[in-house]
Write a protein that holds these residues in place. Structure first.
Motif, PDB file in Angstrom:
ATOM      1  N   VAL A  39       0.810  -1.260  -0.078  1.00 13.85           N
ATOM      2  CA  VAL A  39       0.047   0.016   0.002  1.00 13.85           C
ATOM      3  C   VAL A  39       0.737   1.317  -0.026  1.00 13.85           C
ATOM      4  CG1 VAL A  39      -1.450   1.484   1.192  1.00 13.85           C
ATOM      5  CG2 VAL A  39      -2.061  -1.142   1.044  1.00 13.85           C
ATOM      6  N   SER A  40       1.952   1.171   0.803  1.00  7.64           N
ATOM      7  CA  SER A  40       2.794   2.485   0.780  1.00  7.64           C
ATOM      8  C   SER A  40       3.147   2.492  -0.487  1.00  7.64           C
ATOM      9  CB  SER A  40       3.909   2.023   1.788  1.00  7.64           C
ATOM     10  OG  SER A  40       4.888   3.238   1.964  1.00  7.64           O
ATOM     11  N   ARG A  41       3.815   1.766  -1.327  1.00  7.27           N
ATOM     12  CA  ARG A  41       4.352   1.919  -2.687  1.00  7.27           C
ATOM     13  C   ARG A  41       3.135   2.601  -3.588  1.00  7.27           C
ATOM     14  NH1 ARG A  41       7.002  -2.795  -1.368  1.00  7.27           N
ATOM     15  NH2 ARG A  41       5.315  -4.246  -2.611  1.00  7.27           N
ATOM     16  N   GLN A  42       2.069   2.032  -3.353  1.00  7.22           N
ATOM     17  CA  GLN A  42       0.913   2.322  -4.322  1.00  7.22           C
ATOM     18  C   GLN A  42       0.639   3.928  -3.965  1.00  7.22           C
ATOM     19  OE1 GLN A  42      -0.648   1.058  -6.734  1.00  7.22           O
ATOM     20  NE2 GLN A  42       0.697  -0.710  -6.908  1.00  7.22           N
ATOM     21  N   VAL A  43       0.493   4.098  -2.737  1.00  5.05           N
ATOM     22  CA  VAL A  43       0.227   5.715  -2.235  1.00  5.05           C
ATOM     23  C   VAL A  43       1.145   6.440  -2.597  1.00  5.05           C
ATOM     24  CG1 VAL A  43       0.098   7.007   0.019  1.00  5.05           C
ATOM     25  CG2 VAL A  43      -1.226   5.036  -0.180  1.00  5.05           C
ATOM     26  N   THR A  44       2.527   5.926  -2.570  1.00  2.19           N
ATOM     27  CA  THR A  44       3.789   6.856  -2.958  1.00  2.19           C
ATOM     28  C   THR A  44       3.764   7.363  -4.308  1.00  2.19           C
ATOM     29  OG1 THR A  44       5.120   6.195  -1.237  1.00  2.19           O
ATOM     30  CG2 THR A  44       6.183   7.509  -3.188  1.00  2.19           C
ATOM     31  N   ALA A  45       3.341   6.327  -5.231  1.00  5.95           N
ATOM     32  CA  ALA A  45       2.990   6.614  -6.689  1.00  5.95           C
ATOM     33  C   ALA A  45       1.876   7.483  -6.888  1.00  5.95           C
ATOM     34  CB  ALA A  45       2.713   5.221  -7.370  1.00  5.95           C
ATOM     35  N   LEU A  46       0.555   7.377  -6.317  1.00  4.93           N
ATOM     36  CA  LEU A  46      -0.252   8.022  -6.541  1.00  4.93           C
ATOM     37  C   LEU A  46      -0.183   9.528  -5.963  1.00  4.93           C
ATOM     38  CD1 LEU A  46      -3.238   5.627  -5.327  1.00  4.93           C
ATOM     39  CD2 LEU A  46      -2.684   6.505  -7.691  1.00  4.93           C
ATOM     40  N   GLU A  47       0.497   9.605  -4.905  1.00  3.43           N
ATOM     41  CA  GLU A  47       0.866  10.991  -4.475  1.00  3.43           C
ATOM     42  C   GLU A  47       1.767  11.869  -5.464  1.00  3.43           C
ATOM     43  OE1 GLU A  47       1.775  12.485  -0.177  1.00  3.43           O
ATOM     44  OE2 GLU A  47       2.604  10.638  -0.397  1.00  3.43           O
ATOM     45  N   ARG A  48       2.903  11.209  -5.856  1.00  4.84           N
ATOM     46  CA  ARG A  48       3.735  11.646  -6.971  1.00  4.84           C
ATOM     47  C   ARG A  48       2.952  12.055  -8.313  1.00  4.84           C
ATOM     48  NH1 ARG A  48       8.493   7.238  -6.479  1.00  4.84           N
ATOM     49  NH2 ARG A  48       9.686   8.125  -4.492  1.00  4.84           N
ATOM     50  N   ALA A  49       2.029  11.278  -8.491  1.00  7.13           N
ATOM     51  CA  ALA A  49       1.057  11.711  -9.828  1.00  7.13           C
ATOM     52  C   ALA A  49       0.126  12.759  -9.574  1.00  7.13           C
ATOM     53  CB  ALA A  49       0.436  10.502 -10.134  1.00  7.13           C
ATOM     54  N   GLY A  50       0.017  13.119  -8.253  1.00  7.43           N
ATOM     55  CA  GLY A  50      -0.719  14.345  -7.980  1.00  7.43           C
ATOM     56  C   GLY A  50      -2.164  13.856  -7.836  1.00  7.43           C
ATOM     57  N   LEU A  51      -2.482  12.471  -7.420  1.00  8.03           N
ATOM     58  CA  LEU A  51      -3.809  12.042  -7.575  1.00  8.03           C
ATOM     59  C   LEU A  51      -4.464  11.909  -6.022  1.00  8.03           C
ATOM     60  CD1 LEU A  51      -3.514   9.205 -10.472  1.00  8.03           C
ATOM     61  CD2 LEU A  51      -4.301  11.640 -10.535  1.00  8.03           C
ATOM     62  N   ILE A  52      -3.489  11.771  -4.962  1.00 10.42           N
ATOM     63  CA  ILE A  52      -3.996  11.952  -3.633  1.00 10.42           C
ATOM     64  C   ILE A  52      -2.918  12.860  -2.944  1.00 10.42           C
ATOM     65  CG2 ILE A  52      -4.675   9.543  -3.906  1.00 10.42           C
ATOM     66  CD1 ILE A  52      -2.238   8.792  -2.106  1.00 10.42           C
ATOM     67  N   GLU A  53      -3.424  13.334  -1.628  1.00 12.44           N
ATOM     68  CA  GLU A  53      -2.964  14.270  -0.932  1.00 12.44           C
ATOM     69  C   GLU A  53      -3.077  13.819   0.505  1.00 12.44           C
ATOM     70  OE1 GLU A  53      -4.678  17.785  -2.193  1.00 12.44           O
ATOM     71  OE2 GLU A  53      -6.096  17.611  -0.673  1.00 12.44           O
ATOM     72  N   ARG A  54      -2.149  13.974   1.406  1.00 13.55           N
ATOM     73  CA  ARG A  54      -1.954  13.656   2.697  1.00 13.55           C
ATOM     74  C   ARG A  54      -2.630  15.026   3.413  1.00 13.55           C
ATOM     75  NH1 ARG A  54       1.315   9.107   3.981  1.00 13.55           N
ATOM     76  NH2 ARG A  54       2.334   8.638   2.199  1.00 13.55           N
ATOM     77  N   ARG A  55      -3.560  14.802   4.543  1.00 13.21           N
ATOM     78  CA  ARG A  55      -3.858  15.727   5.556  1.00 13.21           C
ATOM     79  C   ARG A  55      -3.735  15.178   6.833  1.00 13.21           C
ATOM     80  NH1 ARG A  55      -9.560  16.925   2.270  1.00 13.21           N
ATOM     81  NH2 ARG A  55      -8.882  17.161   0.284  1.00 13.21           N
ATOM     82  N   GLN A  56      -3.603  16.347   7.574  1.00 13.94           N
ATOM     83  CA  GLN A  56      -3.463  15.923   9.013  1.00 13.94           C
ATOM     84  C   GLN A  56      -4.944  15.705   9.542  1.00 13.94           C
ATOM     85  OE1 GLN A  56      -2.075  18.992  11.721  1.00 13.94           O
ATOM     86  NE2 GLN A  56      -0.270  17.736  12.175  1.00 13.94           N
ATOM     87  N   ASP A  57      -4.968  14.689  10.478  1.00 12.01           N
ATOM     88  CA  ASP A  57      -6.516  14.290  10.928  1.00 12.01           C
ATOM     89  C   ASP A  57      -6.744  15.448  11.922  1.00 12.01           C
ATOM     90  OD1 ASP A  57      -8.413  13.378  12.504  1.00 12.01           O
ATOM     91  OD2 ASP A  57      -7.760  11.268  12.266  1.00 12.01           O
ATOM     92  N   PRO A  58      -7.927  16.126  11.953  1.00  9.87           N
ATOM     93  CA  PRO A  58      -8.215  17.156  12.826  1.00  9.87           C
ATOM     94  C   PRO A  58      -8.363  16.531  14.214  1.00  9.87           C
ATOM     95  CG  PRO A  58      -9.988  16.715  11.331  1.00  9.87           C
ATOM     96  CD  PRO A  58      -8.874  15.938  10.851  1.00  9.87           C
ATOM     97  N   GLU A  59      -8.548  15.435  14.249  1.00  9.80           N
ATOM     98  CA  GLU A  59      -8.638  14.744  15.504  1.00  9.80           C
ATOM     99  C   GLU A  59      -7.621  14.106  16.284  1.00  9.80           C
ATOM    100  OE1 GLU A  59     -12.244  12.013  15.687  1.00  9.80           O
ATOM    101  OE2 GLU A  59     -13.325  13.514  14.323  1.00  9.80           O
ATOM    102  N   ASP A  60      -6.603  13.770  15.518  1.00  8.08           N
ATOM    103  CA  ASP A  60      -5.079  13.331  16.062  1.00  8.08           C
ATOM    104  C   ASP A  60      -4.151  13.935  14.993  1.00  8.08           C
ATOM    105  OD1 ASP A  60      -3.046  12.026  16.767  1.00  8.08           O
ATOM    106  OD2 ASP A  60      -4.103   9.900  16.758  1.00  8.08           O
ATOM    107  N   HIS A  61      -3.448  14.766  15.467  1.00 10.18           N
ATOM    108  CA  HIS A  61      -2.402  15.567  14.641  1.00 10.18           C
ATOM    109  C   HIS A  61      -1.241  14.704  14.206  1.00 10.18           C
ATOM    110  CE1 HIS A  61      -4.518  19.235  14.584  1.00 10.18           C
ATOM    111  NE2 HIS A  61      -4.860  19.072  15.788  1.00 10.18           N
ATOM    112  N   ARG A  62      -1.362  13.435  15.079  1.00 12.49           N
ATOM    113  CA  ARG A  62      -0.133  12.505  14.501  1.00 12.49           C
ATOM    114  C   ARG A  62      -0.329  11.804  13.432  1.00 12.49           C
ATOM    115  NH1 ARG A  62      -0.593   9.289  20.126  1.00 12.49           N
ATOM    116  NH2 ARG A  62      -2.180   9.710  19.330  1.00 12.49           N
ATOM    117  N   VAL A  63      -1.739  11.644  12.939  1.00 11.24           N
ATOM    118  CA  VAL A  63      -2.055  10.913  11.948  1.00 11.24           C
ATOM    119  C   VAL A  63      -2.421  11.584  10.547  1.00 11.24           C
ATOM    120  CG1 VAL A  63      -4.132   9.406  11.286  1.00 11.24           C
ATOM    121  CG2 VAL A  63      -3.400   9.256  13.636  1.00 11.24           C
TER     122      VAL A  63
END
Length: 134
Positions: free
Chosen positions: A52-76
């Motif tokens: 999943v990490s490899r897939q997520v990295t590829a999708l992120e590099r392609a600009g198809l997904i983004e990471r956001r901080q969880d408003p309830e738990d800033h570590r996530v």
């Protein structure tokens, strides 16, 4: 089932050159859930976290997904579709629906209803088979 899986993988590549079947599936889940953690994706699809990490990295590099901080738990970090990801997912979904319509155009209504019923029954029966049985 093997032929069905092979066709699904092949059709994913024809629908959009940037998306594998796994990528399309992950994007669809992110859309459906309105975002989730990578560990949730791994658990949901019974995949190894590194896969999943490899897939997520590829999708992120392609600009198809983004990471956001969880408003309830800033570590996530929560994964969300980007606007580009939503657009590509929309394109692929439209193409897949058109391909299904074309392929099923000459089926009798009774056959379509039976087929839909079988698919619903199949999808309602627990988890997907493991890789060793697939």
């Amino acid at each position: 089932m093997t032929i069905f899986a092979r066709r699904a993988r092949a059709s994913a590549g024809r629908m959009h050159p940037e998306l594998s079947l796994v990528s399309y599936t992950l994007l669809g889940h992110l859309e459906e859930m309105d975002g989730c953690r990578a560990t949730d994706l791994a658990a949901h699809y019974a995949l190894d976290k590194s896969t999943v990490s490899r897939q997520v990295t590829a999708l992120e590099r392609a600009g198809l997904i983004e990471r956001r901080q969880d408003p309830e738990d800033h570590r996530v970090q929560v994964l969300h579709l980007s606007e580009a990801g939503r657009g590509i997912l929309r394109q692929v979904t439209q193409r897949r629906r058109a391909a299904f319509r074309e392929r099923l155009a000459d089926w009798a209504e009774e056959d379509l209803e039976r087929f839909a019923g079988y698919l619903e029954r199949y999808n309602a029966t627990g988890t997907a088979p493991s890789a060793e049985h697939g």
